[in-house]
Design an enzyme around this catalytic site. Sequence first.
Site, PDB file in Angstrom:
ATOM      1  N   ASP A  52     -14.232   6.064  -1.368  1.00  0.00           N
ATOM      2  CA  ASP A  52     -13.270   5.881  -0.286  1.00  0.00           C
ATOM      3  C   ASP A  52     -12.589   7.194   0.095  1.00  0.00           C
ATOM      4  OD1 ASP A  52     -11.712   4.351   1.465  1.00  0.00           O
ATOM      5  OD2 ASP A  52     -10.113   4.161  -0.022  1.00  0.00           O
ATOM      6  N   ASP A  53     -12.265   8.016  -0.897  1.00  0.00           N
ATOM      7  CA  ASP A  53     -11.529   9.255  -0.613  1.00  0.00           C
ATOM      8  C   ASP A  53     -12.399  10.265   0.123  1.00  0.00           C
ATOM      9  OD1 ASP A  53      -9.048   8.535  -2.030  1.00  0.00           O
ATOM     10  OD2 ASP A  53     -10.429   8.397  -3.720  1.00  0.00           O
ATOM     11  N   ASN A  71      -0.876  11.604   0.834  1.00  0.00           N
ATOM     12  CA  ASN A  71      -0.066  10.443   0.440  1.00  0.00           C
ATOM     13  C   ASN A  71       0.530  10.687  -0.941  1.00  0.00           C
ATOM     14  OD1 ASN A  71      -0.871   8.878   2.717  1.00  0.00           O
ATOM     15  ND2 ASN A  71      -2.845   8.538   1.719  1.00  0.00           N
ATOM     16  N   GLU A  92     -12.436   5.133  -6.424  1.00  0.00           N
ATOM     17  CA  GLU A  92     -11.138   5.427  -5.808  1.00  0.00           C
ATOM     18  C   GLU A  92     -10.314   6.329  -6.705  1.00  0.00           C
ATOM     19  OE1 GLU A  92     -10.291   3.769  -2.659  1.00  0.00           O
ATOM     20  OE2 GLU A  92      -8.847   5.416  -2.684  1.00  0.00           O
ATOM     21  N   ASP A  93      -9.799   7.371  -6.129  1.00  0.00           N
ATOM     22  CA  ASP A  93      -8.833   8.253  -6.784  1.00  0.00           C
ATOM     23  C   ASP A  93      -9.320   8.811  -8.127  1.00  0.00           C
ATOM     24  OD1 ASP A  93      -7.475   7.716  -4.501  1.00  0.00           O
ATOM     25  OD2 ASP A  93      -5.638   7.026  -5.446  1.00  0.00           O
ATOM     26  N   LYS A 106      -5.820  -1.742  -3.094  1.00  0.00           N
ATOM     27  CA  LYS A 106      -6.962  -1.597  -2.172  1.00  0.00           C
ATOM     28  C   LYS A 106      -7.656  -2.944  -1.985  1.00  0.00           C
ATOM     29  CE  LYS A 106      -7.145   2.974  -1.413  1.00  0.00           C
ATOM     30  NZ  LYS A 106      -7.340   3.708  -0.163  1.00  0.00           N
ATOM     31  N   ASN A 135      -5.330   6.556   7.943  1.00  0.00           N
ATOM     32  CA  ASN A 135      -5.539   6.162   6.554  1.00  0.00           C
ATOM     33  C   ASN A 135      -6.846   5.394   6.420  1.00  0.00           C
ATOM     34  OD1 ASN A 135      -5.277   4.553   4.009  1.00  0.00           O
ATOM     35  ND2 ASN A 135      -3.350   5.674   3.942  1.00  0.00           N
ATOM     36  N   TYR A 143       0.853  -1.183   0.000  1.00  0.00           N
ATOM     37  CA  TYR A 143       0.000   0.000   0.000  1.00  0.00           C
ATOM     38  C   TYR A 143       0.893   1.238   0.000  1.00  0.00           C
ATOM     39  CZ  TYR A 143      -4.276   2.493   1.505  1.00  0.00           C
ATOM     40  OH  TYR A 143      -5.346   3.336   1.608  1.00  0.00           O
ATOM     41  N   ARG A 151      -6.559  11.115 -10.181  1.00  0.00           N
ATOM     42  CA  ARG A 151      -5.937  11.695  -8.965  1.00  0.00           C
ATOM     43  C   ARG A 151      -5.400  10.545  -8.117  1.00  0.00           C
ATOM     44  NH1 ARG A 151      -6.019  10.412  -4.324  1.00  0.00           N
ATOM     45  NH2 ARG A 151      -7.927  11.074  -3.320  1.00  0.00           N
TER      46      ARG A 151
HETATM   47  N1  NDP Z   1      -4.919   9.467   4.548  1.00  0.00           N
HETATM   48  C1  NDP Z   1      -5.911   9.068   3.809  1.00  0.00           C
HETATM   49  O1  NDP Z   1      -6.594   8.087   4.131  1.00  0.00           O
HETATM   50  C2  NDP Z   1      -6.249   9.801   2.568  1.00  0.00           C
HETATM   51  C3  NDP Z   1      -5.409  10.723   2.044  1.00  0.00           C
HETATM   52  N2  NDP Z   1      -5.732  11.383   0.901  1.00  0.00           N
HETATM   53  C4  NDP Z   1      -4.752  12.305   0.370  1.00  0.00           C
HETATM   54  O2  NDP Z   1      -5.246  13.610   0.400  1.00  0.00           O
HETATM   55  C5  NDP Z   1      -4.703  14.344  -0.682  1.00  0.00           C
HETATM   56  C6  NDP Z   1      -5.811  15.110  -1.359  1.00  0.00           C
HETATM   57  O3  NDP Z   1      -6.751  14.225  -1.900  1.00  0.00           O
HETATM   58  P1  NDP Z   1      -8.163  14.785  -2.427  1.00  0.00           P
HETATM   59  O4  NDP Z   1      -8.846  15.562  -1.384  1.00  0.00           O
HETATM   60  O5  NDP Z   1      -8.857  13.658  -3.026  1.00  0.00           O
HETATM   61  O6  NDP Z   1      -7.650  15.754  -3.586  1.00  0.00           O
HETATM   62  P2  NDP Z   1      -8.418  16.944  -4.276  1.00  0.00           P
HETATM   63  O7  NDP Z   1      -7.696  17.200  -5.541  1.00  0.00           O
HETATM   64  O8  NDP Z   1      -9.863  16.678  -4.304  1.00  0.00           O
HETATM   65  O9  NDP Z   1      -8.185  18.192  -3.281  1.00  0.00           O
HETATM   66  C7  NDP Z   1      -6.961  18.819  -3.086  1.00  0.00           C
HETATM   67  C8  NDP Z   1      -7.218  20.142  -2.416  1.00  0.00           C
HETATM   68  O10 NDP Z   1      -5.970  20.675  -2.013  1.00  0.00           O
HETATM   69  C9  NDP Z   1      -5.897  22.023  -2.457  1.00  0.00           C
HETATM   70  N3  NDP Z   1      -4.496  22.381  -2.676  1.00  0.00           N
HETATM   71  C10 NDP Z   1      -3.629  21.867  -3.555  1.00  0.00           C
HETATM   72  N4  NDP Z   1      -2.425  22.446  -3.421  1.00  0.00           N
HETATM   73  C11 NDP Z   1      -2.550  23.366  -2.449  1.00  0.00           C
HETATM   74  C12 NDP Z   1      -1.668  24.300  -1.859  1.00  0.00           C
HETATM   75  N5  NDP Z   1      -0.400  24.387  -2.236  1.00  0.00           N
HETATM   76  N6  NDP Z   1      -2.147  25.105  -0.880  1.00  0.00           N
HETATM   77  C13 NDP Z   1      -3.431  25.014  -0.489  1.00  0.00           C
HETATM   78  N7  NDP Z   1      -4.309  24.131  -0.992  1.00  0.00           N
HETATM   79  C14 NDP Z   1      -3.873  23.326  -1.972  1.00  0.00           C
HETATM   80  C15 NDP Z   1      -6.721  22.081  -3.731  1.00  0.00           C
HETATM   81  O11 NDP Z   1      -7.074  23.422  -3.951  1.00  0.00           O
HETATM   82  P3  NDP Z   1      -7.971  23.899  -5.200  1.00  0.00           P
HETATM   83  O12 NDP Z   1      -9.323  23.342  -4.915  1.00  0.00           O
HETATM   84  O13 NDP Z   1      -7.925  25.374  -5.101  1.00  0.00           O
HETATM   85  O14 NDP Z   1      -7.341  23.323  -6.412  1.00  0.00           O
HETATM   86  C16 NDP Z   1      -7.887  21.169  -3.319  1.00  0.00           C
HETATM   87  O15 NDP Z   1      -8.829  21.896  -2.597  1.00  0.00           O
HETATM   88  C17 NDP Z   1      -3.967  13.342  -1.554  1.00  0.00           C
HETATM   89  O16 NDP Z   1      -2.592  13.444  -1.310  1.00  0.00           O
HETATM   90  C18 NDP Z   1      -4.451  12.004  -1.084  1.00  0.00           C
HETATM   91  O17 NDP Z   1      -3.444  11.024  -1.172  1.00  0.00           O
HETATM   92  C19 NDP Z   1      -6.914  11.188   0.260  1.00  0.00           C
HETATM   93  C20 NDP Z   1      -7.781  10.263   0.730  1.00  0.00           C
HETATM   94  C21 NDP Z   1      -7.488   9.460   1.892  1.00  0.00           C
HETATM   95  C1  PYR Z   2      -5.443   6.628   1.018  1.00  0.00           C
HETATM   96  C2  PYR Z   2      -6.118   7.105  -0.170  1.00  0.00           C
HETATM   97  O1  PYR Z   2      -7.191   6.633  -0.512  1.00  0.00           O
HETATM   98  C3  PYR Z   2      -5.511   8.144  -0.949  1.00  0.00           C
HETATM   99  O2  PYR Z   2      -4.475   8.665  -0.560  1.00  0.00           O
HETATM  100  O3  PYR Z   2      -6.070   8.470  -1.994  1.00  0.00           O
HETATM  101 MG    MG Z   3      -7.659   7.091  -2.517  1.00  0.00          MG
END
Ligand code: NDP
Ligand code: PYR
Ligand code: MG
Length: 551
Positions: A265-266, A407, A242-243, A170, A451, A99, A152
């Site tokens: 999941d996200d 991540n 996912e993603d 996953k 996570n 993972y 993504r």
């Molecule tokens: N730990 C876990 O279980 C999980 C972790 N994640 C991680 O979270 C991260 C985001 O995923 P997700 O929410 O799906 O992604 P999205 O693309 O949906 O969202 C990313 C957000 O971050 C903002 N952003 C990007 N760069 C910057 C910056 N430099 N300063 C401020 N804001 C910024 C974007 O802004 P804007 O809208 O203005 O473009 C957007 O609002 C990934 O790295 C993913 O791996 C996701 C799911 C689960």
């Molecule tokens: C953990 C997860 O789902 C992500 O980083 O997108």
């Molecule tokens: Mg994910």
Amino acid sequence: MDDAATVGGGVEDTYGEDRATEEQLVTPWTVSVASGYNLLRDPRYNKGLAFTEKERETHYLRGLLPPTVISQELQQEGNERLFYKLLIDNVEELLPIVYTPTVGEACQKYGSIFSRPQGLYISLKEKGKILEVLKNWPERSIQVIVVTDGERILGLGDLGCQGMGIPVGKLSLYTALGGVRPSACLPITLDVGTNNEELLNDEFYIGLRQRRAIGQEYADFLHEFMAAVKQNYGEKVLIQFEDFANHNAFDLLARYGTTHLVFNDDIQGTASVVLAGLVAALKLVGGTLAEHTYLFLGAGEAGTGIAELIALEMSRQTKTPIDECRKKIWLVDSKGLIVSARKESLQHFKKPWAHEHEHVGNLLDAVNAIKPTVLIGTSGKGQTFTQEVVEAISSFNEMPIILALSNPTSQAECTAEQAYTWSKGRAVFATGSPFDPVEYNGKIYVPGQANNAYIFPGFGLGVVMSGAIRVHDDMLLAASEALAQQVTQENFDKGLIYPPFSNIRKISAHIAANVAAKAYELGLASRRPRPKDLVKYAESCMYSPIYRNYR
Ligand SMILES: NC(=O)C1=CN([C@@H]2O[C@H](COP(=O)(O)OP(=O)(O)OC[C@H]3O[C@@H](n4cnc5c(N)ncnc54)[C@H](OP(=O)(O)O)[C@@H]3O)[C@@H](O)[C@H]2O)C=CC1
Ligand SMILES: CC(=O)C(=O)O
Ligand SMILES: [Mg+2]
């Protein structure tokens, strides 16, 4: 009656072969018993040196194996059951390999390492024929699909068709952590093109060499896929998105949430795991959910998904309208703090978070203006929780809660060492990808791993074992509650807000039971009668990787 229903004599006609008219096409599936060399090449049934003398005799294996017979525990070769046994027995050590972070690197290099199909690739070339493609997969009784379109992948961006590593990874956790049998799991990558120029120009790229389909073309393709899945596997197959990029993820969830058994999941799994961590963290820092102030960096799927579930739980606890509860939660995106003056130009999922406040352009200023007690990173951008940011939140909180969720490891908002050092050992800290314990001022600090892997395997098991037909927010809250209850005093004493992954099968059984109980309560469960002891039932449903004896 659903599509996989029974025909005449009660025989299941999964692929409609018996019911097909002479004009309709059917797939000529055959079933054969593997033996000899072919048996050794089949990862599902091969046991290698663990084949007994009798099995070697009856299955024509004499001479194909060296003479020694050894136990599964001592084996060093590769087959499916051995893989899962190793993973289940050494989950903490192997999770980072199967993972995050390694799965991210695997996706980046998927073109060069592709050897055999581990899931289905459905590309725009298959438009109009998606149902036929699904029928090419050798397993018929599918319970969980994880599907991505690769746009993504973790915080690594658009990896197109190479995102396949994510559904594969996953689903291996669905089996190892949640006990869903491997043959019931189907990884799918929808290849609608990629906008990643590097991949488009890479001679080893395995996907379509065209830019992403968007708009109606994308919607029609996804619609055909969703309809085909339901037609082929029935109403009770869980489809985990996912993603996907957020411009599609929220819409897909809303569009198919009322017609299919879908889970993002996200958005949802992450929300459930983070809420559990926060509820547990309150035991360390004190206060109720409603007494804290939350600031997110990142207002996408993860950020707004978590924010919404926190607000929902807060609203339940305080009996306050959810709109009021949302006011305790602030989000920063790439343009700064989300405030009401920006409302018109915001994506729809950000609008509920546009509170009254003057413009704030960056995270440090937002921390100083909002004075959060909880800081959550969901931006996908590494090193954004700078020393100034961590010092600022630590200056007005005895124990700031800091979650760096992005991540893989390279995208974490800060490292564990930075969080503990800059907060002078006061932060309650967890990360999306694993970090080693840190020694600071002679004390060992153990960061938890926040996570969604804690949630989706048990959540999925609960859905599958209860025969749930829809996912409801209350089932996410139920999963979250079950996870938070699994954090022991011993874990709290180490500063942990999540239990160790080494107990994950037990944790998953509790999550599954709570989710199933909620599904029954909501009238969404179709498996009757309801098992009395749902935890025991969940455990009894779980796949075990121990070798079976062959005739
Ligand atoms: N730990 C876990 O279980 C999980 C972790 N994640 C991680 O979270 C991260 C985001 O995923 P997700 O929410 O799906 O992604 P999205 O693309 O949906 O969202 C990313 C957000 O971050 C903002 N952003 C990007 N760069 C910057 C910056 N430099 N300063 C401020 N804001 C910024 C974007 O802004 P804007 O809208 O203005 O473009 C957007 O609002 C990934 O790295 C993913 O791996 C996701 C799911 C689960
Ligand atoms: C953990 C997860 O789902 C992500 O980083 O997108
Ligand atoms: Mg994910």
